[in-house]
Design a protein around this motif. Structure first.
Motif, PDB file in Angstrom:
ATOM      1  N   GLY B  23      51.225  52.273  37.435  1.00 27.49           N
ATOM      2  CA  GLY B  23      50.012  51.757  36.800  1.00 27.49           C
ATOM      3  C   GLY B  23      50.112  50.272  36.527  1.00 27.49           C
ATOM      4  N   LEU B  24      51.302  49.833  36.087  1.00 29.51           N
ATOM      5  CA  LEU B  24      51.493  48.409  35.793  1.00 29.51           C
ATOM      6  C   LEU B  24      51.275  47.568  37.051  1.00 29.51           C
ATOM      7  CD1 LEU B  24      52.332  46.098  33.941  1.00 29.51           C
ATOM      8  CD2 LEU B  24      54.719  46.600  34.478  1.00 29.51           C
ATOM      9  N   VAL B  25      51.790  48.082  38.188  1.00 28.94           N
ATOM     10  CA  VAL B  25      51.622  47.347  39.445  1.00 28.94           C
ATOM     11  C   VAL B  25      50.133  47.157  39.750  1.00 28.94           C
ATOM     12  CG1 VAL B  25      51.956  47.460  41.943  1.00 28.94           C
ATOM     13  CG2 VAL B  25      53.848  48.035  40.407  1.00 28.94           C
ATOM     14  N   VAL B  26      49.362  48.238  39.579  1.00 29.68           N
ATOM     15  CA  VAL B  26      47.920  48.156  39.847  1.00 29.68           C
ATOM     16  C   VAL B  26      47.257  47.164  38.880  1.00 29.68           C
ATOM     17  CG1 VAL B  26      45.763  49.448  39.809  1.00 29.68           C
ATOM     18  CG2 VAL B  26      47.811  50.460  40.829  1.00 29.68           C
ATOM     19  N   THR B  27      47.626  47.258  37.609  1.00 34.90           N
ATOM     20  CA  THR B  27      47.083  46.332  36.610  1.00 34.90           C
ATOM     21  C   THR B  27      47.352  44.881  37.006  1.00 34.90           C
ATOM     22  OG1 THR B  27      47.138  47.830  34.733  1.00 34.90           O
ATOM     23  CG2 THR B  27      47.442  45.510  34.239  1.00 34.90           C
ATOM     24  N   LEU B  28      48.609  44.629  37.420  1.00 32.84           N
ATOM     25  CA  LEU B  28      48.951  43.252  37.798  1.00 32.84           C
ATOM     26  C   LEU B  28      48.178  42.833  39.040  1.00 32.84           C
ATOM     27  CD1 LEU B  28      52.808  43.170  37.128  1.00 32.84           C
ATOM     28  CD2 LEU B  28      50.987  42.064  35.816  1.00 32.84           C
ATOM     29  N   GLN B  29      47.994  43.755  39.988  1.00 33.01           N
ATOM     30  CA  GLN B  29      47.241  43.415  41.203  1.00 33.01           C
ATOM     31  C   GLN B  29      45.801  43.026  40.864  1.00 33.01           C
ATOM     32  OE1 GLN B  29      47.881  46.958  43.482  1.00 33.01           O
ATOM     33  NE2 GLN B  29      49.492  46.039  44.746  1.00 33.01           N
ATOM     34  N   ILE B  30      45.152  43.855  40.040  1.00 40.16           N
ATOM     35  CA  ILE B  30      43.770  43.536  39.656  1.00 40.16           C
ATOM     36  C   ILE B  30      43.733  42.213  38.894  1.00 40.16           C
ATOM     37  CG2 ILE B  30      41.746  44.282  38.335  1.00 40.16           C
ATOM     38  CD1 ILE B  30      42.707  47.114  38.558  1.00 40.16           C
ATOM     39  N   GLY B  31      44.659  42.078  37.948  1.00 40.95           N
ATOM     40  CA  GLY B  31      44.660  40.887  37.083  1.00 40.95           C
ATOM     41  C   GLY B  31      44.875  39.618  37.874  1.00 40.95           C
ATOM     42  N   VAL B  32      45.920  39.601  38.707  1.00 41.61           N
ATOM     43  CA  VAL B  32      46.257  38.369  39.427  1.00 41.61           C
ATOM     44  C   VAL B  32      45.147  38.009  40.429  1.00 41.61           C
ATOM     45  CG1 VAL B  32      47.875  37.352  41.074  1.00 41.61           C
ATOM     46  CG2 VAL B  32      48.742  38.602  39.096  1.00 41.61           C
ATOM     47  N   THR B  33      44.639  39.036  41.128  1.00 42.90           N
ATOM     48  CA  THR B  33      43.540  38.781  42.072  1.00 42.90           C
ATOM     49  C   THR B  33      42.346  38.147  41.344  1.00 42.90           C
ATOM     50  OG1 THR B  33      44.202  40.754  43.278  1.00 42.90           O
ATOM     51  CG2 THR B  33      42.038  39.849  43.802  1.00 42.90           C
ATOM     52  N   SER B  34      41.970  38.740  40.209  1.00 43.93           N
ATOM     53  CA  SER B  34      40.795  38.258  39.487  1.00 43.93           C
ATOM     54  C   SER B  34      41.029  36.870  38.897  1.00 43.93           C
ATOM     55  CB  SER B  34      40.436  39.223  38.355  1.00 43.93           C
ATOM     56  OG  SER B  34      40.348  40.530  38.840  1.00 43.93           O
ATOM     57  N   ILE B  35      42.264  36.631  38.430  1.00 41.58           N
ATOM     58  CA  ILE B  35      42.549  35.325  37.828  1.00 41.58           C
ATOM     59  C   ILE B  35      42.439  34.232  38.886  1.00 41.58           C
ATOM     60  CG2 ILE B  35      44.430  33.903  36.923  1.00 41.58           C
ATOM     61  CD1 ILE B  35      45.259  36.399  35.274  1.00 41.58           C
ATOM     62  N   ILE B  36      43.068  34.468  40.054  1.00 40.19           N
ATOM     63  CA  ILE B  36      43.036  33.440  41.100  1.00 40.19           C
ATOM     64  C   ILE B  36      41.617  33.231  41.612  1.00 40.19           C
ATOM     65  CG2 ILE B  36      43.809  32.862  43.433  1.00 40.19           C
ATOM     66  CD1 ILE B  36      46.465  34.272  42.719  1.00 40.19           C
ATOM     67  N   ALA B  37      40.919  34.342  41.911  1.00 36.75           N
ATOM     68  CA  ALA B  37      39.543  34.207  42.401  1.00 36.75           C
ATOM     69  C   ALA B  37      38.661  33.557  41.330  1.00 36.75           C
ATOM     70  CB  ALA B  37      38.995  35.576  42.795  1.00 36.75           C
ATOM     71  N   GLY B  38      38.897  33.904  40.057  1.00 37.59           N
ATOM     72  CA  GLY B  38      38.121  33.332  38.964  1.00 37.59           C
ATOM     73  C   GLY B  38      38.347  31.833  38.822  1.00 37.59           C
ATOM     74  N   LEU B  39      39.599  31.395  39.051  1.00 37.21           N
ATOM     75  CA  LEU B  39      39.896  29.961  38.968  1.00 37.21           C
ATOM     76  C   LEU B  39      39.129  29.193  40.040  1.00 37.21           C
ATOM     77  CD1 LEU B  39      43.769  29.765  38.376  1.00 37.21           C
ATOM     78  CD2 LEU B  39      41.974  28.959  36.854  1.00 37.21           C
ATOM     79  N   VAL B  40      39.177  29.711  41.262  1.00 41.05           N
ATOM     80  CA  VAL B  40      38.481  29.033  42.364  1.00 41.05           C
ATOM     81  C   VAL B  40      36.980  29.008  42.098  1.00 41.05           C
ATOM     82  CG1 VAL B  40      37.983  29.121  44.834  1.00 41.05           C
ATOM     83  CG2 VAL B  40      40.286  29.670  44.005  1.00 41.05           C
ATOM     84  N   LEU B  41      36.450  30.190  41.731  1.00 41.33           N
ATOM     85  CA  LEU B  41      35.015  30.278  41.451  1.00 41.33           C
ATOM     86  C   LEU B  41      34.640  29.328  40.305  1.00 41.33           C
ATOM     87  CD1 LEU B  41      32.276  31.750  41.862  1.00 41.33           C
ATOM     88  CD2 LEU B  41      33.028  33.387  40.127  1.00 41.33           C
ATOM     89  N   GLY B  42      35.459  29.333  39.251  1.00 42.38           N
ATOM     90  CA  GLY B  42      35.155  28.511  38.077  1.00 42.38           C
ATOM     91  C   GLY B  42      35.168  27.031  38.393  1.00 42.38           C
ATOM     92  N   ILE B 159      45.049  35.548  29.829  1.00 50.18           N
ATOM     93  CA  ILE B 159      45.439  36.652  28.952  1.00 50.18           C
ATOM     94  C   ILE B 159      44.264  37.606  28.780  1.00 50.18           C
ATOM     95  CG2 ILE B 159      46.095  37.231  26.578  1.00 50.18           C
ATOM     96  CD1 ILE B 159      47.606  34.492  26.563  1.00 50.18           C
ATOM     97  N   ASN B 160      43.075  37.040  28.553  1.00 48.68           N
ATOM     98  CA  ASN B 160      41.890  37.891  28.386  1.00 48.68           C
ATOM     99  C   ASN B 160      41.622  38.723  29.627  1.00 48.68           C
ATOM    100  OD1 ASN B 160      41.313  37.210  25.774  1.00 48.68           O
ATOM    101  ND2 ASN B 160      40.097  35.419  26.372  1.00 48.68           N
ATOM    102  N   VAL B 161      41.745  38.099  30.815  1.00 48.77           N
ATOM    103  CA  VAL B 161      41.508  38.845  32.049  1.00 48.77           C
ATOM    104  C   VAL B 161      42.510  39.989  32.159  1.00 48.77           C
ATOM    105  CG1 VAL B 161      41.540  38.725  34.570  1.00 48.77           C
ATOM    106  CG2 VAL B 161      40.471  36.886  33.258  1.00 48.77           C
ATOM    107  N   MET B 162      43.775  39.678  31.871  1.00 46.01           N
ATOM    108  CA  MET B 162      44.818  40.711  31.955  1.00 46.01           C
ATOM    109  C   MET B 162      44.508  41.868  31.018  1.00 46.01           C
ATOM    110  SD  MET B 162      47.237  40.786  34.004  1.00 46.01           S
ATOM    111  CE  MET B 162      47.874  39.798  35.326  1.00 46.01           C
ATOM    112  N   LYS B 163      44.070  41.545  29.816  1.00 47.69           N
ATOM    113  CA  LYS B 163      43.754  42.606  28.859  1.00 47.69           C
ATOM    114  C   LYS B 163      42.558  43.420  29.343  1.00 47.69           C
ATOM    115  CE  LYS B 163      43.494  40.163  25.071  1.00 47.69           C
ATOM    116  NZ  LYS B 163      43.565  39.701  23.668  1.00 47.69           N
ATOM    117  N   ASP B 164      41.568  42.710  29.903  1.00 42.83           N
ATOM    118  CA  ASP B 164      40.338  43.398  30.317  1.00 42.83           C
ATOM    119  C   ASP B 164      40.543  44.281  31.539  1.00 42.83           C
ATOM    120  OD1 ASP B 164      39.004  42.348  28.235  1.00 42.83           O
ATOM    121  OD2 ASP B 164      38.046  40.728  29.362  1.00 42.83           O
ATOM    122  N   THR B 165      41.669  44.122  32.247  1.00 42.87           N
ATOM    123  CA  THR B 165      41.908  45.011  33.392  1.00 42.87           C
ATOM    124  C   THR B 165      41.952  46.463  32.932  1.00 42.87           C
ATOM    125  OG1 THR B 165      44.290  44.779  33.116  1.00 42.87           O
ATOM    126  CG2 THR B 165      43.245  43.333  34.733  1.00 42.87           C
TER     127      THR B 165
END
Lengths: 246, 223
Positions: B23-42, B159-165
């Motif tokens: 589960g942690l692996v999946v959480t990290l995958q969602i989190g890291v993907t969203s953080i990187i994509a969010g940075l570019v989008l932002g 941190i917020n993105v990671m928590k929201d995963t």
């Protein structure tokens, strides 16, 4: 006969109802050193900031530098590459070493190779007397040293015109001299200089021509002797007596 | 049954630990993907919001406001359960990553905007006076200075993105929380939930501490 390098025709600029510049006509010849004096808010800075379009003057009039119209569009880069500017507050890039500050524009705008840009930068830093500070960051330099770096940075583009916007006004008094010395050396190297300044001694000594502005207008223009010794206009006389006899 | 055996049951924890790790692996995958994509989008959104032509600036500003207002859980459910009605079927992973990215991008855009606007106008003027192009001005002069300012708030956003995963468990994503609830059902014991909470703490607490250190350092420099 001197070639004209800056031609300003009938330029007017308003901020709302306030006329920052009114009907400015001015031609400056190549290699000329022009000092612009006048009270605060008289439009001196606005005028020179129009020459490289840091201020727009879209209201009315035209400005040309070396025949190129100063206006938004593809030629603006050309104008800005030919016109260097030194600011009152230095505006060095704080996250780059002094050397990088001087190298940046030639590398990006003129596509100068890094080694060549570095050599040129060191030579210029030597010319303004701070070769030994090349690897420091701007924050570690005194105000006078920072302003000399800013002059070297402007010179690195080998501009035909240098604009100085009150270059010594933000300096501690003991550092004014070192900056004026560098500017004095520059005058007479063939570069055209337009200097907005409150240093009347410098204007008298170095300028080919002095322009007195008030209320957004050019009130009087002449040689330093004419302006300082025999001013024709009452406003010029009042201003000079206020700044010289304090 | 005593409290310790209920919440900190070691045999249950050991048995369910591999499940939690997957589960942690999946959480990290969602989190890291969203953080990187969010940075570019932002970053793109913030530049558009400040420098695009007026007709484009307004919709970008509206986007940023909408995605900062909408609850993430609502957005996630809309993406996963409502979009299929118009033929857009996203996997649980994509649903979660897209929702998180859309929201994170909006917050990141505002963070970048604040950072860029904190750069003194003299830096822009000096760049323009030297003849630098807009791109060079941004890359060489403005962004390197803005990045330093925005690192603490950006880390906070991460941190917020990671928590929201954890919300992804709602759309049947086998993330850390989902695995923990399943393990709880299997073991008939809440220890896996406590384990998940501890795992979240273990990797988010250091990040929180890091932000505090950044902020202290910036505060000292400003003083």
């Amino acid at each position: 006969m001197m070639r004209n390098i800056i031609e300003i025709e009938n330029v007017t600029k308003h901020y709302g109802a306030f006329a920052a510049l009114s009907d400015i006509d001015l031609t400056i010849g190549e290699g000329e050193v022009v000092c612009v004096i006048g009270p605060s808010g008289s439009g001196k800075s606005t005028l020179i900031r129009c020459i490289n379009l840091l201020e727009t003057y879209c209201d009315q009039g035209s400005i040309r530098v070396d025949g190129i119209p100063v206006q938004p569009g593809p030629t603006l880069g050309q104008v800005r590459a030919e016109v260097g500017m030194v600011f009152q507050s230095f505006n060095l890039f704080p996250h780059m070493s002094v050397l990088k500050n001087v190298m940046l524009a030639p590398m990006r705008v003129r596509k100068t190779p890094a080694a060549e840009a570095a050599a040129k930068a060191r030579e210029l830093l030597g010319r303004v007397g701070i070769a030994e500070q090349a690897d420091k960051y701007p924050g570690h330099l005194s105000g006078g040293q920072q302003q000399r770096v800013a002059i070297a940075r402007a010179l690195a583009m080998e501009p035909r015109v240098l604009l100085f916007d009150e270059p010594t006004s933000a300096l501690d008094p003991e550092m004014v001299g070192e900056v004026l010395d560098v500017m004095r050396q520059l005058a007479g190297t063939g570069v055209t200089m337009v200097v907005v300044t409150h240093e009347m001694g410098f204007a008298r000594q170095v300028a080919d021509r002095v322009i007195f502005m008030d209320g957004g207008r050019i009130v009087e223009t002449g040689t330093p002797a004419q302006i300082f010794d025999t001013p024709k206009e009452e406003r010029t006389r009042n201003f000079l007596s206020a700044v010289l006899n304090h | 049954m005593d409290l310790f055996e209920t919440f900190f049951n070691v045999p249950v924890f050991i048995r369910t630990f591999p499940l939690l790790m997957s589960g942690l692996v999946v959480t990290l995958q969602i989190g890291v993907t969203s953080i990187i994509a969010g940075l570019v989008l932002g970053l793109c959104l913030s530049l558009l919001r400040m420098y695009a032509p007026a007709w484009l600036r307004l919709p970008v500003a509206v986007y940023i406001d909408i995605f900062r207002s909408i609850p993430l859980l609502v957005l996630l459910i809309v993406v996963y359960y409502a979009l299929p009605f118009v033929g857009i079927r996203l996997s649980p992973f994509l649903s979660a990553a897209v929702s998180l990215t859309l929201v994170s991008g909006a917050y990141t855009a505002e963070i970048f905007r604040a950072g860029i606007q904190a750069i003194p106008s003299g830096q822009f003027e000096a760049s323009r006076a030297l003849g630098l192009s807009y791109k060079d001005m941004m890359i060489d002069v403005v962004l390197p200075q803005a990045i330093k300012i925005v690192i603490p708030p950006l880390t906070n956003n991460c941190i917020n993105v990671m928590k929201d995963t954890a919300l992804a468990s709602v759309v049947a994503m086998p993330d850390l929380l989902k695995q923990a609830t399943q393990a709880q059902a299997l073991a008939a014991n809440p220890t896996p939930l406590i384990g998940a909470a501890i795992i979240y703490l273990a990797f988010l607490w250091p990040l929180v501490a890091l932000v505090s250190r950044f902020e202290n350092r910036l505060g000292r420099r400003g003083a």
